[in-house]
Design an enzyme around this catalytic site. Structure first.
Site, mmCIF file in Angstrom:
data_model
loop_
_atom_site.group_PDB
_atom_site.id
_atom_site.type_symbol
_atom_site.label_atom_id
_atom_site.label_comp_id
_atom_site.label_asym_id
_atom_site.label_seq_id
_atom_site.Cartn_x
_atom_site.Cartn_y
_atom_site.Cartn_z
ATOM 1 C CG LEU A 143 -1.973 -1.025 1.418
ATOM 2 C CD1 LEU A 143 -2.665 -0.851 2.769
ATOM 3 C CD2 LEU A 143 -3.002 -0.953 0.295
ATOM 4 C CG ASP A 144 0.570 4.425 -2.905
ATOM 5 O OD1 ASP A 144 1.394 3.598 -3.346
ATOM 6 O OD2 ASP A 144 -0.216 5.064 -3.626
ATOM 7 N NE ARG A 145 5.972 7.710 5.184
ATOM 8 C CZ ARG A 145 7.042 8.434 5.449
ATOM 9 N NH1 ARG A 145 7.758 8.915 4.464
ATOM 10 N NH2 ARG A 145 7.399 8.683 6.687
ATOM 11 N NE ARG A 245 -1.802 8.902 -4.596
ATOM 12 C CZ ARG A 245 -0.605 9.054 -4.032
ATOM 13 N NH1 ARG A 245 0.064 7.974 -3.611
ATOM 14 N NH2 ARG A 245 -0.076 10.245 -3.901
#
Length: 319
Positions: A143-145, A245
Site C-alpha cells: 500500500l502507498d505510505r 489515484r
C-alpha cells in the site's frame, strides 16, 4: 541480549520496484551490509531470481521472486527500530486477523510498508520487531505510505507463493474507499487507461496515463454523494503503482489531499472537516486461504480522521 538468527527471505517484485538493478535493490533490502558483501553473494549465486543465478546488472521485472540469503546486518539496524517503538506497539492494535499462515493488518496512514528510499522503518520491520520468534514474515502486496487499510502478510513461504499466484491470476479482490472531487457520474463504472511510471530527478515516482504504459483497469461504484464530493468504492483489477489515484484523476475526480495528483482548491473546500491526509483506504480484501481453501473476506474500519471527515460532509450537505 539474544540476537535473532537471520533467515532466507523471498521477496516478490512489485510494479513499483521493477526496472531497478538487482544490486541496487539488495542495498535497500540489506541495510548495513557492505557493497563488497552484496557483490560477493551475487557472484557466489546465493541470490537467486526465480530460482536462477543472475548478474549484478540484471534488471528486475514485476512478478520476479528474489531469494535473499541470510546476511548478518550491522547492529545499527536494531538501533534504527528503537525510535519507532510506539509505532511497533500500535501495530499490535492494528492486527485484524492472524493464524499460523497469514497476518492481516489495518495499516495506519503515514507508515510505509517497508523501510527503504531513505526510511529506516516500515510495517514489515515493525512486525519483525513485534514477532522476533517468527521465522518468516513477508508482504504479500503493498500500500502507498499515505494509504490506510487492509495489508496482508505471509507467515510461511508456501502461503506467500499461493497468495502471489492468486494476485497474478486476479483471484484476489481489493476494495478501496476514496473521497473524490465533484459528482462522480454513476455510468462511469470502469476506467481502463494504460499507466506509465516516471522516476523524477528527485527520485520521486510519478505515474501518468500514456499509450506507452501498461494496461490498467479499475472498477468504480458510488457509495455516497455530498455537495462537492463523492465517496466511491474502487476495485483495481490490475495492481499498478498509484493506479487508483491516477485513474480517478483521469476521470476528472482527483482524491482529497493527494499531494501528487490532487487539487488544492478541493482540499481547501474540506477545511473544517478535520482531514489532513490522503482519503484513500483499503477497506476490504477477499481471497482464498492458502492452507484451508476457504474464502476469507476481511474489512478494515476507517480511522477516526476519515470518519470525522464523512460526518462533517453529511452535516454540511444536509445544511
Amino acid at each position: 541480549m539474544k540476537t535473532e538468527t537471520p533467515t532466507v527471505k523471498i521477496v516478490a517484485i512489485s510494479d513499483e520496484e521493477s526496472g531497478q538493478r538487482i544490486d541496487n535493490f539488495l542495498r535497500t533490502q540489506l541495510k548495513g551490509v557492505p557493497k563488497s558483501m552484496i557483490y560477493r553473494i551475487l557472484r557466489k549465486g546465493e541470490v537467486r531470481v526465480n530460482k536462477k543465478r543472475i548478474k549484478p546488472e540484471y534488471k528486475l521485472v514485476e512478478g520476479d521472486e528474489v531469494r535473499i540469503p541470510p546476511v548478518r546486518v550491522a547492529e545499527r539496524e536494531e538501533d534504527a527500530v528503537s525510535p519507532h517503538l510506539q509505532k511497533v506497539a500500535a501495530l499490535t492494535d492494528a492486527i485484524l486477523y492472524e493464524d499460523d499462515h497469514i497476518l492481516i493488518l489495518n495499516k495506519p496512514s503515514g507508515t510505509a510498508v517497508h523501510g527503504g528510499s531513505g526510511l529506516s522503518f516500515g510495517v514489515i520491520e515493525g512486525l519483525r520487531a513485534l514477532r522476533p520468534e517468527a521465522r518468516f514474515l513477508e508482504l504479500v502486496h503493498r500500500l502507498d505510505r499515505d494509504t490506510s487499510g487492509v495489508l496482508l502478510v505471509a507467515k510461511k513461504r508456501s502461503a506467500l507463493r499461493s497468495l502471489h499466484e492468486q494476485l497474478r491470476d486476479k483471484g484476489m479482490q481489493k476494495d478501496y474507499l476514496a473521497l473524490v472531487r465533484g459528482q462522480w457520474q454513476s455510468h462511469v463504472k470502469v476506467v481502463q487507461a494504460p499507466l506509465l511510471k516516471n522516476i523524477l530527478k528527485s527520485g520521486e515516482r510519478m505515474v501518468k496515463v500514456s499509450s506507452e504504459g501498461k494496461p490498467s483497469e479499475t472498477r468504480f461504484k458510488v457509495e455516497e454523494r455530498f455537495g462537492f464530493a463523492t465517496l466511491v468504492r474502487c476495485s483495481p483489477v490490475t495492481g499498478r503503482t498509484h493506479q487508483i489515484r491516477v485513474h480517478t484523476l483521469h476521470a476528472g475526480h482527483p482524491i482529497a489531499f493527494d499531494d501528487r495528483y490532487g487539487d488544492r482548491e478541493f482540499d481547501n473546500q474540506l477545511n473544517g472537516s478535520g482531514l489532513g491526509r490522503l482519503f484513500l483506504h483499503a477497506a476490504a480484501l477477499r481471497f482464498t486461504h492458502p492452507a484451508t481453501g476457504e474464502t476469507i473476506r476481511i474489512e478494515a474500519p476507517l480511522d477516526g480522521e476519515l470518519r470525522q471527515c464523512l460526518s462533517y460532509l453529511r452535516k454540511t450537505s444536509r445544511g
